[in-house]
Design a protein around this motif. Structure first.
Motif, PDB file in Angstrom:
ATOM      1  N   GLY A 297      -4.569   1.697  -7.130  1.00 54.24           N
ATOM      2  CA  GLY A 297      -3.952   0.422  -7.473  1.00 54.24           C
ATOM      3  C   GLY A 297      -3.253  -0.202  -6.296  1.00 54.24           C
ATOM      4  O   GLY A 297      -3.481  -1.360  -5.968  1.00 54.24           O
ATOM      5  N   ALA A 298      -2.383   0.537  -5.633  1.00 54.78           N
ATOM      6  CA  ALA A 298      -1.622   0.014  -4.494  1.00 54.78           C
ATOM      7  C   ALA A 298      -1.171   1.172  -3.633  1.00 54.78           C
ATOM      8  O   ALA A 298      -1.058   2.306  -4.097  1.00 54.78           O
TER       9      ALA A 298
ATOM     10  N   ASP B  39       5.081  -7.039  -3.721  1.00 54.33           N
ATOM     11  CA  ASP B  39       3.662  -6.799  -3.463  1.00 54.33           C
ATOM     12  C   ASP B  39       3.170  -7.739  -2.378  1.00 54.33           C
ATOM     13  O   ASP B  39       3.512  -8.926  -2.370  1.00 54.33           O
TER      14      ASP B  39
ATOM     15  N   VAL C 235       2.179   2.208  -1.726  1.00 57.36           N
ATOM     16  CA  VAL C 235       3.583   1.820  -1.850  1.00 57.36           C
ATOM     17  C   VAL C 235       4.396   2.470  -0.740  1.00 57.36           C
ATOM     18  O   VAL C 235       4.316   3.687  -0.543  1.00 57.36           O
TER      19      VAL C 235
ATOM     20  N   ARG D 143      -0.429  -8.980  -1.463  1.00 58.14           N
ATOM     21  CA  ARG D 143      -1.832  -8.998  -1.867  1.00 58.14           C
ATOM     22  C   ARG D 143      -2.634  -9.494  -0.661  1.00 58.14           C
ATOM     23  O   ARG D 143      -2.563 -10.655  -0.295  1.00 58.14           O
ATOM     24  N   THR D 144      -3.380  -8.574  -0.051  1.00 56.33           N
ATOM     25  CA  THR D 144      -4.091  -8.895   1.186  1.00 56.33           C
ATOM     26  C   THR D 144      -5.365  -9.672   0.893  1.00 56.33           C
ATOM     27  O   THR D 144      -5.884  -9.626  -0.226  1.00 56.33           O
TER      28      THR D 144
ATOM     29  N   TRP E  92      11.111  -4.695  -5.690  1.00 52.98           N
ATOM     30  CA  TRP E  92       9.677  -4.364  -5.625  1.00 52.98           C
ATOM     31  C   TRP E  92       8.928  -5.613  -5.194  1.00 52.98           C
ATOM     32  O   TRP E  92       9.013  -6.661  -5.836  1.00 52.98           O
TER      33      TRP E  92
ATOM     34  N   GLN F  53      -6.819  -5.589  -1.413  1.00 52.61           N
ATOM     35  CA  GLN F  53      -5.941  -4.418  -1.505  1.00 52.61           C
ATOM     36  C   GLN F  53      -4.485  -4.878  -1.618  1.00 52.61           C
ATOM     37  O   GLN F  53      -4.104  -5.859  -1.004  1.00 52.61           O
ATOM     38  N   THR F  54      -3.706  -4.163  -2.400  1.00 57.86           N
ATOM     39  CA  THR F  54      -2.281  -4.457  -2.522  1.00 57.86           C
ATOM     40  C   THR F  54      -1.486  -3.414  -1.770  1.00 57.86           C
ATOM     41  O   THR F  54      -1.683  -2.212  -1.940  1.00 57.86           O
ATOM     42  N   LEU F  55      -0.582  -3.895  -0.933  1.00 59.92           N
ATOM     43  CA  LEU F  55       0.382  -3.052  -0.261  1.00 59.92           C
ATOM     44  C   LEU F  55       1.721  -3.403  -0.900  1.00 59.92           C
ATOM     45  O   LEU F  55       2.116  -4.566  -0.928  1.00 59.92           O
ATOM     46  N   ALA F  56       2.403  -2.418  -1.474  1.00 59.87           N
ATOM     47  CA  ALA F  56       3.643  -2.667  -2.207  1.00 59.87           C
ATOM     48  C   ALA F  56       4.819  -2.012  -1.485  1.00 59.87           C
ATOM     49  O   ALA F  56       4.658  -1.027  -0.760  1.00 59.87           O
TER      50      ALA F  56
END
Length: 119
Positions: free
Chosen positions: A7-8, A39, A10, A41-42, A37, A46-49
């Motif tokens: 999912g991400a 996020d 973190v 969103r690239t 928190w 892909q999500t980098l959190a």
């Protein structure tokens, strides 16, 4: 069939929005979330959190006293150009003195190691 889907990724840090902004300058994308928190969103999906961790202790790479748990490899077409762009954003060189290597190690503003890798 896979049991799960990523999912991400973190990263714990003292200031999620600031660290998301650092990586947004490098990777692009949109920032969403709040002070606890955030996020990123690239453009690749892909999500980098980033999660607030008030007592965050950055790794002391390469010393094992406070070891890194993981690091990000970020591919770039030109290492020298990418380095010149990330240093003003707050990246700190950790291992960049081997000119024949195809990768260099830096720390983000919260102290997490990451590599720029030539693609």
């Amino acid at each position: 069939m896979a049991l799960a889907e990523l999912g991400a990724i973190v990263l714990d840090c003292p200031d999620p929005r600031a660290l998301a902004g650092f990586y947004a300058e490098i990777l692009g994308g949109t920032i969403e979330g709040d002070a606890d928190w955030t996020d990123l969103r690239t453009p690749t999906g892909q999500t980098l959190a980033f999660q607030r961790a008030p007592d965050h202790v950055p790794p002391t790479w390469p010393s094992p006293g406070t070891p890194q748990q993981f690091h990000l490899d970020l591919t770039v077409p030109d290492l020298d150009e990418a380095e010149q762009r990330i240093l003003p954003l707050g990246a700190k060189p950790l291992d960049t003195n081997a000119p024949t290597r195809t990768w260099r190690v830096y720390a983000d503003p919260a102290g997490h190691p990451f590599c720029l890798c030539a693609c």
